[in-house]
Design a protein around this motif. Structure first.
Motif, PDB file in Angstrom:
ATOM      1  N   ARG A   1     -11.001 -10.560  23.001  1.00 42.09           N
ATOM      2  CA  ARG A   1     -12.558 -10.370  23.546  1.00 42.09           C
ATOM      3  C   ARG A   1     -12.587  -8.908  23.665  1.00 42.09           C
ATOM      4  O   ARG A   1     -11.965  -8.179  24.731  1.00 42.09           O
ATOM      5  CB  ARG A   1     -11.971 -11.036  25.358  1.00 42.09           C
ATOM      6  N   TRP A   2     -13.981  -8.267  24.114  1.00 41.04           N
ATOM      7  CA  TRP A   2     -14.682  -7.055  24.378  1.00 41.04           C
ATOM      8  C   TRP A   2     -15.080  -7.938  26.268  1.00 41.04           C
ATOM      9  O   TRP A   2     -15.594  -8.621  26.239  1.00 41.04           O
ATOM     10  CB  TRP A   2     -15.241  -7.010  23.634  1.00 41.04           C
ATOM     11  N   TYR A   3     -15.142  -6.423  26.759  1.00 37.50           N
ATOM     12  CA  TYR A   3     -15.343  -6.722  28.908  1.00 37.50           C
ATOM     13  C   TYR A   3     -15.580  -5.699  29.000  1.00 37.50           C
ATOM     14  O   TYR A   3     -15.430  -4.629  28.940  1.00 37.50           O
ATOM     15  CB  TYR A   3     -14.956  -7.620  29.630  1.00 37.50           C
TER      16      TYR A   3
ATOM     17  N   SER B   1     -18.057 -10.639  25.835  1.00 40.82           N
ATOM     18  CA  SER B   1     -18.787 -11.292  24.325  1.00 40.82           C
ATOM     19  C   SER B   1     -16.986 -11.792  23.641  1.00 40.82           C
ATOM     20  O   SER B   1     -15.784 -11.729  23.892  1.00 40.82           O
ATOM     21  CB  SER B   1     -19.092 -10.730  23.783  1.00 40.82           C
ATOM     22  N   TRP B   2     -17.322 -13.226  23.227  1.00 43.40           N
ATOM     23  CA  TRP B   2     -16.535 -14.013  21.600  1.00 43.40           C
ATOM     24  C   TRP B   2     -16.895 -13.431  20.727  1.00 43.40           C
ATOM     25  O   TRP B   2     -17.698 -14.132  20.424  1.00 43.40           O
ATOM     26  CB  TRP B   2     -16.507 -14.737  23.292  1.00 43.40           C
TER      27      TRP B   2
ATOM     28  N   GLN C   1     -11.472 -16.491  19.340  1.00 42.62           N
ATOM     29  CA  GLN C   1     -11.553 -16.057  20.911  1.00 42.62           C
ATOM     30  C   GLN C   1     -11.209 -16.899  21.539  1.00 42.62           C
ATOM     31  O   GLN C   1     -12.014 -17.499  22.257  1.00 42.62           O
ATOM     32  CB  GLN C   1     -12.294 -14.674  21.192  1.00 42.62           C
ATOM     33  N   GLU C   2     -10.174 -16.475  22.569  1.00 41.11           N
ATOM     34  CA  GLU C   2      -9.789 -16.843  23.793  1.00 41.11           C
ATOM     35  C   GLU C   2      -9.470 -16.992  24.853  1.00 41.11           C
ATOM     36  O   GLU C   2      -8.577 -15.671  24.472  1.00 41.11           O
ATOM     37  CB  GLU C   2      -9.311 -18.316  23.421  1.00 41.11           C
TER      38      GLU C   2
ATOM     39  N   VAL D   1     -21.513 -15.112  24.321  1.00 39.57           N
ATOM     40  CA  VAL D   1     -21.955 -13.993  25.218  1.00 39.57           C
ATOM     41  C   VAL D   1     -21.985 -14.139  26.636  1.00 39.57           C
ATOM     42  O   VAL D   1     -22.554 -15.760  26.862  1.00 39.57           O
ATOM     43  CB  VAL D   1     -23.026 -12.664  24.946  1.00 39.57           C
ATOM     44  N   SER D   2     -21.479 -13.767  27.697  1.00 36.31           N
ATOM     45  CA  SER D   2     -20.951 -14.061  29.021  1.00 36.31           C
ATOM     46  C   SER D   2     -21.078 -13.011  30.130  1.00 36.31           C
ATOM     47  O   SER D   2     -20.429 -12.045  29.445  1.00 36.31           O
ATOM     48  CB  SER D   2     -20.277 -15.355  28.720  1.00 36.31           C
ATOM     49  N   VAL D   3     -22.202 -14.226  31.271  1.00 39.14           N
ATOM     50  CA  VAL D   3     -21.979 -12.797  32.085  1.00 39.14           C
ATOM     51  C   VAL D   3     -20.650 -13.915  33.667  1.00 39.14           C
ATOM     52  O   VAL D   3     -20.738 -15.053  33.991  1.00 39.14           O
ATOM     53  CB  VAL D   3     -22.784 -12.907  33.076  1.00 39.14           C
ATOM     54  N   HIS D   4     -19.868 -13.287  34.314  1.00 42.10           N
ATOM     55  CA  HIS D   4     -18.741 -13.462  35.319  1.00 42.10           C
ATOM     56  C   HIS D   4     -18.340 -12.880  36.597  1.00 42.10           C
ATOM     57  O   HIS D   4     -18.828 -12.038  36.522  1.00 42.10           O
ATOM     58  CB  HIS D   4     -16.957 -13.692  34.480  1.00 42.10           C
TER      59      HIS D   4
END
Length: 150
Positions: A29-31, A46-47, A51-52, A116-119
């Motif tokens: 996973r990219w971050y 990004s996933w 990917q997990e 894609v996610s934002v945390h």
């Protein structure tokens, strides 16, 4: 206290203001950290399909995340000691979730398209404990530290 889900949604709504373009890495996973403030930090992830994360906590930080694109499944632990198992909830673009300081979860892209996610975490992450579920019981697998594993 900050509304971490609202912060995540605000950041997700402005991809043109992100300091980097989203990348997809076939190996992991990219971050990228989007923001660091006194009371929280925000990350862009990004996933690719498959990917997990491991099952993990956030070292005492509360937080939230929102799905920007694609679909992610959040698995949380249900049941008591000796009978614990993972239950999944699918989240699609625009969906988000708040969580407390003692939340354990695993996030996965079980779909067929990239996500894609934002945390957002408050306070900023210092440690994350990874767990494994074996015979209905949680076991600590590792403790990751900021500056060492991410």
């Amino acid at each position: 206290m900050s509304d971490f889900l609202q912060i995540a949604r605000d950041l997700a709504a402005r991809p043109g203001q992100w300091p980097v373009a989203v990348r997809f890495d076939p190996v992991q996973r990219w971050y990228h950290r989007l923001a660091l403030h006194d009371d929280y930090e925000a990350w862009l992830l990004s996933w690719l399909p498959g990917q997990e994360t491991d099952l993990h906590d956030h070292g005492g930080s509360a937080g939230a995340f929102t799905v920007v694109s694609g679909e992610l499944t959040e698995h949380t632990v249900t049941g008591g000691d000796g009978a614990a198992r993972l239950a999944g909830t699918a989240l699609t673009a625009g969906d988000g979730r708040r969580f407390g300081a003692h939340h354990l979860h695993q996030i996965a892209n079980n779909g067929t398209v990239p996500a894609v996610s934002v945390h957002v975490y408050g306070p900023a992450l210092r440690t994350m404990t990874r767990y494994r579920l074996h015979d209905g019981r949680l076991r600590v697998a590792a403790v990751d530290r900021a500056g060492a594993q991410w």
